[in-house]
Design a protein around this motif. Structure first.
Motif, PDB file in Angstrom:
ATOM      1  N   ASP A  41      57.135  47.969  16.120  1.00  0.00           N
ATOM      2  CA  ASP A  41      56.288  49.048  16.598  1.00  0.00           C
ATOM      3  C   ASP A  41      57.041  49.868  17.623  1.00  0.00           C
ATOM      4  OD1 ASP A  41      53.945  49.086  15.369  1.00  0.00           O
ATOM      5  OD2 ASP A  41      52.923  47.713  16.711  1.00  0.00           O
ATOM      6  N   ASP A  42      57.920  49.202  18.310  1.00  0.00           N
ATOM      7  CA  ASP A  42      58.513  49.786  19.491  1.00  0.00           C
ATOM      8  C   ASP A  42      59.828  49.089  19.761  1.00  0.00           C
ATOM      9  OD1 ASP A  42      59.272  50.420  21.991  1.00  0.00           O
ATOM     10  OD2 ASP A  42      57.329  50.135  22.910  1.00  0.00           O
ATOM     11  N   HIS A 149      36.981  27.337  23.525  1.00  0.00           N
ATOM     12  CA  HIS A 149      36.618  26.968  24.889  1.00  0.00           C
ATOM     13  C   HIS A 149      36.959  25.525  25.214  1.00  0.00           C
ATOM     14  CE1 HIS A 149      34.836  30.793  25.552  1.00  0.00           C
ATOM     15  NE2 HIS A 149      34.001  30.656  24.547  1.00  0.00           N
ATOM     16  N   GLY A 156      46.133  30.154  35.610  1.00  0.00           N
ATOM     17  CA  GLY A 156      45.399  30.699  36.735  1.00  0.00           C
ATOM     18  C   GLY A 156      44.979  32.131  36.532  1.00  0.00           C
ATOM     19  N   THR A 157      45.626  32.814  35.633  1.00  0.00           N
ATOM     20  CA  THR A 157      45.363  34.236  35.533  1.00  0.00           C
ATOM     21  C   THR A 157      44.629  34.606  34.260  1.00  0.00           C
ATOM     22  OG1 THR A 157      47.544  34.425  34.579  1.00  0.00           O
ATOM     23  CG2 THR A 157      47.330  34.919  36.911  1.00  0.00           C
ATOM     24  N   ASP A 158      44.640  33.733  33.316  1.00  0.00           N
ATOM     25  CA  ASP A 158      44.077  34.111  32.026  1.00  0.00           C
ATOM     26  C   ASP A 158      42.778  33.340  31.831  1.00  0.00           C
ATOM     27  OD1 ASP A 158      43.780  35.223  29.645  1.00  0.00           O
ATOM     28  OD2 ASP A 158      45.412  34.163  28.647  1.00  0.00           O
ATOM     29  N   GLY A 159      41.679  34.025  32.000  1.00  0.00           N
ATOM     30  CA  GLY A 159      40.423  33.294  32.065  1.00  0.00           C
ATOM     31  C   GLY A 159      39.540  33.397  30.857  1.00  0.00           C
ATOM     32  N   ASP A 160      39.917  34.161  29.839  1.00  0.00           N
ATOM     33  CA  ASP A 160      38.941  34.339  28.768  1.00  0.00           C
ATOM     34  C   ASP A 160      39.194  33.426  27.564  1.00  0.00           C
ATOM     35  OD1 ASP A 160      41.155  35.549  27.907  1.00  0.00           O
ATOM     36  OD2 ASP A 160      40.271  37.493  27.456  1.00  0.00           O
ATOM     37  N   HIS A 161      40.054  32.450  27.732  1.00  0.00           N
ATOM     38  CA  HIS A 161      40.242  31.399  26.712  1.00  0.00           C
ATOM     39  C   HIS A 161      40.686  31.942  25.365  1.00  0.00           C
ATOM     40  CE1 HIS A 161      37.295  28.625  29.076  1.00  0.00           C
ATOM     41  NE2 HIS A 161      38.333  29.042  29.784  1.00  0.00           N
ATOM     42  N   LYS A 188      48.005  33.569  20.833  1.00  0.00           N
ATOM     43  CA  LYS A 188      47.031  34.538  21.296  1.00  0.00           C
ATOM     44  C   LYS A 188      46.980  35.637  20.260  1.00  0.00           C
ATOM     45  CE  LYS A 188      45.709  37.023  25.320  1.00  0.00           C
ATOM     46  NZ  LYS A 188      45.782  36.828  26.747  1.00  0.00           N
TER      47      LYS A 188
ATOM     48  N   ARG B   3      53.668  56.758  21.341  1.00  0.00           N
ATOM     49  CA  ARG B   3      52.476  56.108  20.811  1.00  0.00           C
ATOM     50  C   ARG B   3      52.749  54.609  20.642  1.00  0.00           C
ATOM     51  NH1 ARG B   3      50.893  55.249  15.657  1.00  0.00           N
ATOM     52  NH2 ARG B   3      52.807  56.210  14.948  1.00  0.00           N
ATOM     53  N   ASN B   4      53.900  54.352  20.058  1.00  0.00           N
ATOM     54  CA  ASN B   4      54.226  52.956  19.781  1.00  0.00           C
ATOM     55  C   ASN B   4      54.365  52.145  21.057  1.00  0.00           C
ATOM     56  OD1 ASN B   4      54.252  53.260  17.055  1.00  0.00           O
ATOM     57  ND2 ASN B   4      56.329  54.094  17.115  1.00  0.00           N
ATOM     58  N   LEU B   5      54.993  52.780  22.020  1.00  0.00           N
ATOM     59  CA  LEU B   5      55.192  52.069  23.264  1.00  0.00           C
ATOM     60  C   LEU B   5      53.844  51.758  23.873  1.00  0.00           C
ATOM     61  CD1 LEU B   5      57.681  51.165  24.710  1.00  0.00           C
ATOM     62  CD2 LEU B   5      57.358  53.026  26.302  1.00  0.00           C
ATOM     63  N   PHE B   7      51.143  51.172  22.329  1.00  0.00           N
ATOM     64  CA  PHE B   7      50.558  50.014  21.648  1.00  0.00           C
ATOM     65  C   PHE B   7      51.188  48.724  22.162  1.00  0.00           C
ATOM     66  CE2 PHE B   7      49.471  53.012  18.138  1.00  0.00           C
ATOM     67  CZ  PHE B   7      48.120  52.936  18.380  1.00  0.00           C
ATOM     68  N   LEU B   8      52.474  48.815  22.396  1.00  0.00           N
ATOM     69  CA  LEU B   8      53.150  47.609  22.854  1.00  0.00           C
ATOM     70  C   LEU B   8      52.531  47.119  24.144  1.00  0.00           C
ATOM     71  CD1 LEU B   8      55.492  45.592  23.356  1.00  0.00           C
ATOM     72  CD2 LEU B   8      56.502  47.442  24.661  1.00  0.00           C
ATOM     73  N   ALA B  11      49.387  45.680  23.752  1.00  0.00           N
ATOM     74  CA  ALA B  11      49.483  44.340  23.192  1.00  0.00           C
ATOM     75  C   ALA B  11      49.829  43.335  24.274  1.00  0.00           C
ATOM     76  CB  ALA B  11      50.535  44.317  22.099  1.00  0.00           C
ATOM     77  N   LEU B  12      50.703  43.764  25.159  1.00  0.00           N
ATOM     78  CA  LEU B  12      51.114  42.848  26.212  1.00  0.00           C
ATOM     79  C   LEU B  12      49.963  42.556  27.163  1.00  0.00           C
ATOM     80  CD1 LEU B  12      54.668  44.119  27.151  1.00  0.00           C
ATOM     81  CD2 LEU B  12      54.064  41.996  26.012  1.00  0.00           C
ATOM     82  N   VAL B  14      46.662  42.661  26.440  1.00  0.00           N
ATOM     83  CA  VAL B  14      45.394  42.497  25.752  1.00  0.00           C
ATOM     84  C   VAL B  14      44.441  41.717  26.627  1.00  0.00           C
ATOM     85  CG1 VAL B  14      44.417  41.132  23.910  1.00  0.00           C
ATOM     86  CG2 VAL B  14      46.143  42.808  23.407  1.00  0.00           C
ATOM     87  N   ALA B  15      45.035  40.817  27.392  1.00  0.00           N
ATOM     88  CA  ALA B  15      44.203  39.977  28.242  1.00  0.00           C
ATOM     89  C   ALA B  15      43.432  40.818  29.247  1.00  0.00           C
ATOM     90  CB  ALA B  15      45.086  38.993  28.982  1.00  0.00           C
ATOM     91  N   SER B 315      43.332  34.197  39.245  1.00  0.00           N
ATOM     92  CA  SER B 315      42.144  34.998  38.973  1.00  0.00           C
ATOM     93  C   SER B 315      41.025  34.148  38.397  1.00  0.00           C
ATOM     94  CB  SER B 315      42.493  36.143  38.028  1.00  0.00           C
ATOM     95  OG  SER B 315      42.930  35.627  36.808  1.00  0.00           O
ATOM     96  N   TYR B 413      37.617  35.539  37.100  1.00  0.00           N
ATOM     97  CA  TYR B 413      36.700  34.642  36.396  1.00  0.00           C
ATOM     98  C   TYR B 413      36.227  33.596  37.374  1.00  0.00           C
ATOM     99  CZ  TYR B 413      38.745  36.752  32.288  1.00  0.00           C
ATOM    100  OH  TYR B 413      39.170  37.642  31.358  1.00  0.00           O
ATOM    101  N   SER B 530      33.867  31.041  28.521  1.00  0.00           N
ATOM    102  CA  SER B 530      35.113  31.052  29.277  1.00  0.00           C
ATOM    103  C   SER B 530      34.892  30.662  30.733  1.00  0.00           C
ATOM    104  CB  SER B 530      35.781  32.418  29.178  1.00  0.00           C
ATOM    105  OG  SER B 530      34.870  33.415  29.485  1.00  0.00           O
TER     106      SER B 530
END
Lengths: 458, 967
Positions: A41-42, A149, A156-161, A188, B3-5, B7-8, B11-12, B14-15, B315, B413, B530
């Motif tokens: 993609d990139d 779940h 510690g930072t990723d809470g949505d499982h 993921k 555009r692609n960047l 998306f990247l 993607a990185l 997403v969390a 977090s 959370y 969660s």
């Protein structure tokens, strides 16, 4: 005009550049792929997934990185494939550039080449349809991700499982290497299910029973379509032409971040310094690009017991010896393949004999058996299908004839009375003949005796 | 690419929840990654440029690697600096490395270089020339104070560089190159900064102002991501966004430091670039890592504004463990921030718009450098939130030098243990609603209920979920799964009303969905979220369902999934069961019977003795005795032959008399023998075979006939002499040739039809094969006949030659000269063309080997009857037998006559001996010729030995010929 000359020049140069490749390319004798097209993609994926790519390059692969929308993309030129393998790390590409499209990718697989496809959340229809053609159906909800779940990776930072620590790996040394993957594999991405009608596709990494595929930020209004261990995270396909395809629901699975990350599975107090991802993707990469699990069978021979040359035909009830040599490609050379489950069939419409071959640990498999007492045109068949190995399918035709009329047992004791009868009659006749012609007058005149003879013989 | 960047990065991250993105400063993971990448190069750095990049990265990250490479690198640096031929680029790289390594160099070297560099500044025309020279001078300035590096004509140089700028803020590499790039802009700004600081007198202020404007324009062209980060794209695409952005940052920071004036860049712009570099994570290539680290290092200490990054070490906050909310504020490289306070402004509940405004200041903990919120606000229950923070700088002076980026939103959370109460599973009677069975579920322990229900009942499952603060909790995942023993699964969402979760399965309404499958259903309950620390997946036991029989039209349950792995693995072995051998009577019994059978013979011998048999009448005279002995020996020999035959098999070849004898008998037997089924002629003996040559009708003959007989015998003798071993076909051919009917009216050499051969030899394939061999050996020739599709005549080549001679003789009257063509035909065409046809071209070329060919020659050959034109293709000729026309006419008519004659008989059959005596009216050929032909071509069939039958079936007329040996 000048442009034209320039174009020609470029053409020549690229042709020359292709020449050394062709010597290294995939061939039956050297089945490891050499030239791989990587669609991204990139460009920055090249560095964010560099460990995976470097591992490939260090094993001698020639990676050609291209953007997925590069207008000059082409898999083949003048009917020759330019690449032996394809890595599609472009989950969001709606269409590829150049002449590459879904049909081209499928043709590429149909001509025996290997593909790695990684999808991700918001995967495009193109990627979905490539996977669907390979028997893996991604969840149709574009925002859905695999959520679990109970077996998520603690962080510690990723809470949505959605970062899942998966350890439901397929048990196969040929797929995942001899060394067991101890640490869970971080995943993921999105879920897919396998098409039940496709019996060539296999789950390599599957989710736990409590996993489900849904958008983690929305309330569920209906039961999710994919739940539990029906969810496949990473699947493989080995087509009938031995082309191999790897389908992953996660692009991040291959990323440096997850390859380097430590992992602790929820509810488990063991903390691993490094996730199983690196071992998983590299070993699986070796399999996909035919560095492992590629078999060849040579020297299929058979002969009568005690002889060495191959007959044109067997007779029923002959004792025969059958042997075949099987080698496995180790990435650099052909090594003897050792297994105890290679079988041969003596086949005419259905197997008459099915026998497991014994081997000498040096790749030579042999057995001996008696030809069935049924005549006709038989085949020696070796159909070897094992998980992760390329399919071996050999057959050799051989007619089997019945006994010739002079090959049956002669002088059967049961027939002795008949023989005796015949020969006593013949001998009697001869004697009689002798007597009849040379009898003395005395005897001749004895009517009594004549009558006796007549009584005995006429 | 932008555009692609995009998306990247999406993607990185997403969390990250849309409105809040997480950026963390450079940390230890970068250091280990850098060391790993460095280790991958085996410590051998190719060039000074790479060495510099590695050293710079390590320097920024605080890793000491200098000592490892100092000695070897310093030597290279020294060589480069002393070498007179070093280009400005090499000097630049060497000086850069020296800047970090601080090699032992004397000022003398610098002086020489400085003057050379100044010259090159004067001569420079391209941007890169300027860049290398001026940056080198800057580096010399930084490394020694002894050397004079001041530029006299700074204004001129400045203008020369400025001339390369474009209206959009980008720069060109040279005047010849019209394409502009952002990367070049970065280099140009850095060069200009160098010019300013090297200038011996003040640079014209207006020039600097115009450069500032350029910088602002350049920043207008940034590409932005949704998460608030931005970057530069190189229009030419030769440099990636990382290197381009890095160059620009280096340029503006050096410009800012050299001008000591504000660039009027807002802190947000710097902040968003910083976010970009932090957002790319750890690049996989050393080059990218260098660009990232270098850019961040420039941002960390710059004159414009230093971005401060607010991040959360964790977090995910657990209520049960009483985790405190901690916030860390750092610069991009992770160095501590100036005194400041952090305020928690707002809390957004995820999934809803409403926000609670808090406005609470966090307590600073100097020991850890963290800002801590000691207790979470009362209103915060477990769930996922977005916290909004603001950084307040204590010192108002700092507000100019630091960029805080306004409010920072971060996802948080808050997790805790959820109470599961009053979990029950109840089977209800449908109509009354009364409970049939009621079971309490122990959520934390094992459950294995065995329930049973029928389709008129209902199953109710209830439980309550309460958060630690006593509120109702609604998990994301609340599934009830029923799994039939056949593998069919049904999933139900458990709905809630307030605290209480309840699901009622009314089996009556579900029978359709359950595919009417009665039997055991396993029940599994999954509750998870969660923020729920005690998410569980529990088997509850099973329910035995009794559902009605499926009606015919009901949907079938899906087939159970087949485990694809099951198809691998060895199959069960199969061994063939052999037929048991035939049962035989015991040996004793056979011998007993043998004895019994031999008894009469013994009796006979005894009888002879009793009768006093003698041989007194045996002739005593010499001659009769000899004859008598011979007679008895003869009989004895025959009998012993029988014995040997019985004893030995295969029969020795010397005794293989075979059936040749039959052929040697008189002619009438011969003819019938040919018709019999089976290989009539099988010669394996090496004895000379006498082929009967006398036609049955032969009489004391005239001179002419005698002559013909000699002709007939000549090829025969020739063949028999050459080949002692005959094939069936050649023998049959010879024989049939000899039996060819005598035709007085037409002069024709004997020929044989292929069908006749078929009639006498069973294996047609063998006939064809042997004919082909004979043809190749030039013994025979095969001609296509016009009478039928598959009619072929076979003629011995010698016969054919004599036939040609006769045809030529008849042409004698005409031109003698042209007759030579027949000789050519014989010598050149016939041997090289055994096929039945020949093309005009080929014929022409074959003939012209011998001499000059004219068209008349070919017409002459055609006139003589040696060739006939093909009807389909006029350029093709069939070879033909001259003078055969009338015979062919007779052949077709004779066939018809014979068939119709037999057809008129009552049983479509006839005695062969009678048939043979008949004469055909229309054919010159005799009856035997026709019979063989018709049998071979399938018009009749020979059968048995007695009668000839014509049998009219569906397929046509069949004739069964039974030849009787009258003898």
């Amino acid at each position: 005009m000048r442009n034209l000359v320039l174009l020609n020049l470029i053409g020549c140069i690229s042709f020359v550049a292709l020449l050394p490749w062709s010597t290294l390319s995939f061939s039956p004798e050297n089945p490891t792929d050499r030239r791989i097209l990587v669609l991204l993609d990139d460009v920055s994926l090249k560095s964010s997934h560099s460990i995976f790519f470097n591992a490939l390059q260090s094993r001698g692969f020639d990676l050609d990185f291209k953007l997925a929308d590069d207008p000059k993309l082409a898999l083949q030129r003048y009917g020759q494939y330019l690449y032996d393998g394809l890595i599609i790390f472009a989950p969001t590409a709606e269409r590829f550039g150049g002449s590459l499209d879904l049909a081209a990718v499928l043709n590429f697989v149909d001509s025996g080449h290997d593909v790695i496809v990684a999808a991700d959340a918001n995967a495009s229809d193109l990627i979905r349809s490539i996977a669907a053609e390979c028997g893996a159906d991604f969840d149709e909800d574009p925002s859905a991700m695999v959520v679990d779940h109970t077996s998520y990776a603690v962080s510690g930072t990723d809470g949505d499982h959605t970062l899942i620590a998966a350890d439901n790996l397929i048990k196969s040394e040929v797929l995942l290497g001899k060394e067991k993957i101890v640490a869970p594999v971080l995943f993921k991405g999105i879920a897919h299910s396998l098409n039940p009608e496709n019996n060539l596709v296999l789950k390599v990494l599957s989710a736990s029973a409590s996993a489900y595929s849904a958008n983690p930020n929305d309330k569920l209004s209906s039961p999710p379509s994919l739940t539990g261990s029906a969810i496949s995270l990473v699947s493989i396909l080995q087509a009938r032409n031995n082309a191999r395809v790897l389908i992953s629901g996660s692009l991040e699975l291959f990323s440096n971040r997850l390859l380097r990350a430590g992992v602790q599975k929820a509810g488990d107090f063991t903390k691993y310094e490094k996730s199983g991802n690196e071992q998983f993707v590299i070993e699986l990469g070796k399999w996909v690009f035919h560095e492992r699990g590629h078999l060849k069978a040579v020297n299929l021979t058979h002969h009568k017991a005690g002889e060495s040359s191959e007959p044109a035909m067997y007779r029923i009830n002959d004792d025969l010896e059958f042997s075949v040599e099987i080698y496995e490609w180790s990435g650099t050379s052909w090594e003897p393949y050792v297994a105890n489950d290679v079988q041969v069939q003596f086949y005419m419409m259905s197997p008459y004999v099915l026998k497991t071959l014994s081997n000498n640990e040096k790749g030579l498999y042999h057995t001996s058996f008696k030809v069935p007492d049924v005549y006709g045109v038989f085949q020696f068949k070796v159909e070897y299908q094992r998980l992760g190995y390329t399919t071996l399918s050999l057959s050799k035709q051989i007619p089997v004839r019945p006994f010739k009329h002079n090959e049956y047992e002669r002088f059967i004791t049961t027939a002795f009375p008949y023989y005796g009868a015949s020969f006593s009659a013949i001998l009697s006749l001869h004697h009689d003949n002798l007597m009849e012609t040379n009898q003395s007058e005395f005897f001749r005149n004895s009517t009594n005796a004549k009558l006796t003879l007549a009584g005995v013989y006429y | 690419m932008a555009r692609n960047l995009g998306f990247l990065v999406l993607a990185l991250f997403v969390a990250s929840i849309c409105e809040a993105a997480v950026f963390t400063p450079i940390s230890d993971s970068h250091r280990s990654a850098a060391l790993e990448l460095f280790a991958a190069t085996d410590g051998s750095l190719q060039s000074l440029e790479e060495t510099y990049e590695a050293l710079r990265t390590f320097e920024v990250l605080g890793i000491d690697k200098k000592s490892e490479i100092k000695t070897s690198t310093c030597k290279t640096v020294d060589d480069t600096l002393w070498s007179a031929s070093s280009a400005p680029k090499d000097l630049f790289q060497a000086l850069r490395v020296n800047g970090i390594l601080k090699c032992d160099l004397n000022d003398e070297a610098f002086t020489g270089i400085a003057s050379r560099l100044k010259d090159s500044v004067r001569d420079a025309s391209t941007l890169l020339d300027f860049y290398y020279s001026i940056s080198s001078l800057m580096l010399i300035k930084g490394q020694t104070s002894e050397v004079d590096v001041k530029l006299e004509d700074a204004d001129g140089v400045f203008r020369a560089i400025k001339a390369l700028s474009q209206s959009d803020g980008r720069w060109r590499f040279s005047t010849n190159n019209p394409e502009s790039s952002t990367y070049a802009a970065g280099l140009a700004l850095e060069t200009l900064a160098g010019v300013i600081s090297l200038a011996s007198q003040e640079i014209d202020q207006s020039l600097i102002e115009s450069v500032k404007k350029d910088v602002l324009k350049l920043f207008d062209a940034t590409e932005k991501y949704d998460d608030g980060s931005c970057y530069f794209v190189d229009a030419q695409g030769s440099e990636g966004p990382i290197s381009a952005s890095s160059a620009v940052i280096r340029g503006i920071t050096s410009l800012a430091s050299s001008t000591s004036e504000s660039l009027n860049l807002s802190g947000d712009k710097i902040m968003c670039l910083a976010k970009f570099f932090l957002g790319i994570g750890i690049p996989g290539s050393f080059k990218d890592l260098y660009y990232q680290v270098d850019a961040l290092a420039c941002l960390d200490k710059n004159g414009v504004s230093v971005p401060l990054i607010l991040s959360l070490p964790a977090s995910v906050l657990s209520v049960t463990q009483k985790d405190q909310l901690k916030v860390r504020v750092n610069t991009v490289l992770g160095s501590p921030a100036p005194p400041l306070s952090v305020k928690l402004m707002q809390i957004f509940t995820s999934g809803s718009k409403d926000a609670s405004i808090i406005d609470q200041e966090l307590k600073f903990d100097p020991a850890t450098g963290l800002h801590v919120l000691e207790t979470l606000p009362e209103s915060i229950d477990i769930g996922s939130y977005t916290f909004s923070f603001e950084i307040l700088l204590r010192d108002p002076e700092h507000k100019k030098t630091y960029a805080t980026g306004g409010r920072t939103k971060l996802p948080v959370y808050v997790t805790g243990v959820v109470d599961v109460d009053q979990a029950e599973i109840i089977i209800l009677d449908s109509d009354l609603g009364s409970a049939e069975t009621k079971k309490k579920i122990n959520v934390n322990g094992e459950n294995s209920f065995a329930l049973s229900a029928n389709h008129l009942q209902k199953l109710r499952l209830t439980f309550q979920l309460t958060t630690p603060s006593g509120n109702a909790f609604k998990p994301h995942q609340a599934f009830l799964r029923l799994k039939h023993e056949s593998g069919v699964e049904h999933l139900f969402l458990v709905g809630n009303s307030g605290k209480k979760f309840e699901i009622i399965l009314d089996f009556l309404g579900l029978v359709e969905k359950f595919f009417y499958l009665s039997g055991r259903y396993d029940i599994q309950l999954t509750v998870g979220d969660s923020v729920m620390e005690n998410s569980f997946f529990q088997p509850l036991g099973h329910v035995e369902l009794d559902l009605p029989e499926a009606p015919e039209k009901a949907a079938r349950p899906p087939p159970p999934p087949v485990d694809p792995i099951s198809k691998y693995g060895p199959k069960a072995e199969i061994t063939h069961i052999f037929r048991s051998p035939e049962k035989r009577p015991p040996m004793e019994l056979s011998f007993t019977f043998l004895g019994l059978v031999l008894l009469p013979f013994l009796g006979f011998l005894i009888g002879l003795l009793v009768l006093r048999v003698n041989l007194k009448n045996f002739p005593s005279a010499a001659l009769p005795a000899v004859f008598a002995i011979a007679f008895h020996l003869g009989i004895g020999a025959v009998l012993s032959l029988y014995f040997v035959f019985w004893l030995k098999d295969p029969f020795p070849p010397c005794l293989h008399i075979g059936k040749v004898e039959i052929l040697l008998m008189n002619p009438s037997i011969k003819s019938s023998a040919i018709w019999r089924t089976g290989p009539v002629v099988s010669l394996y003996t090496r004895s000379d075979v006498i082929i009967p040559m006398e036609p049955s009708t032969s009489k004391p003959s005239t001179g002419r006939k005698r002559q013909r007989e000699q002709e007939v015998s000549s090829p025969e003798n020739h063949t028999a002499g050459d080949n002692l071993i005959f094939s069936d076909t050649s023998v049959a051919l010879q024989m049939m040739r000899s039996q060819f009917p005598r035709i007085d009216k037409v002069s024709i050499q004997p020929f044989i039809l292929r069908s006749q051969l078929y009639s006498s030899i069973k294996d047609r394939t063998q006939v064809d094969r042997e004919l082909e061999n004979l043809k190749r050996e030039m013994v025979i020739r095969i001609f296509k006949l016009s009478t039928g599709q598959d009619d072929h005549a076979i003629m011995f080549l010698d016969d054919y030659h004599s036939q040609i001679e006769r045809a030529v003789k008849r042409l004698n009257a005409k031109k003698q000269d042209d007759l030579v063509v027949f000789e050519w035909f014989k010598t050149h065409v016939l041997p090289s063309k055994p096929d039945p046809s020949i093309g005009h071209q080929e014929l022409h070329s074959l003939l012209s080997v011998a001499g000059k060919v004219k068209e008349e020659h070919i017409s002459l050959i055609i006139n003589a009857g040696l060739l006939t034109r093909q009807l389909i293709d006029p350029n093709m000729y069939w070879f033909a037998i001259p003078n055969i026309g009338s015979i062919l006419k007779g052949l077709t008519q004779g066939r018809k006559e014979l068939l119709s004659f037999l057809n008129r008989r009552k049983y479509k059959e006839m005695m062969l001996s009678l048939l043979e005596k008949k004469r055909l009216r229309f054919s010159l050929l005799d009856m035997r010729f026709h019979l063989r032909d018709l049998i071979g071509s399938g018009g009749m069939i020979g059968y048995g030995e007695f009668v000839a039958i014509i049998y009219k079936g569906n397929g046509g007329i069949w004739m069964v010929v039974n030849a009787k040996h009258s003898q």
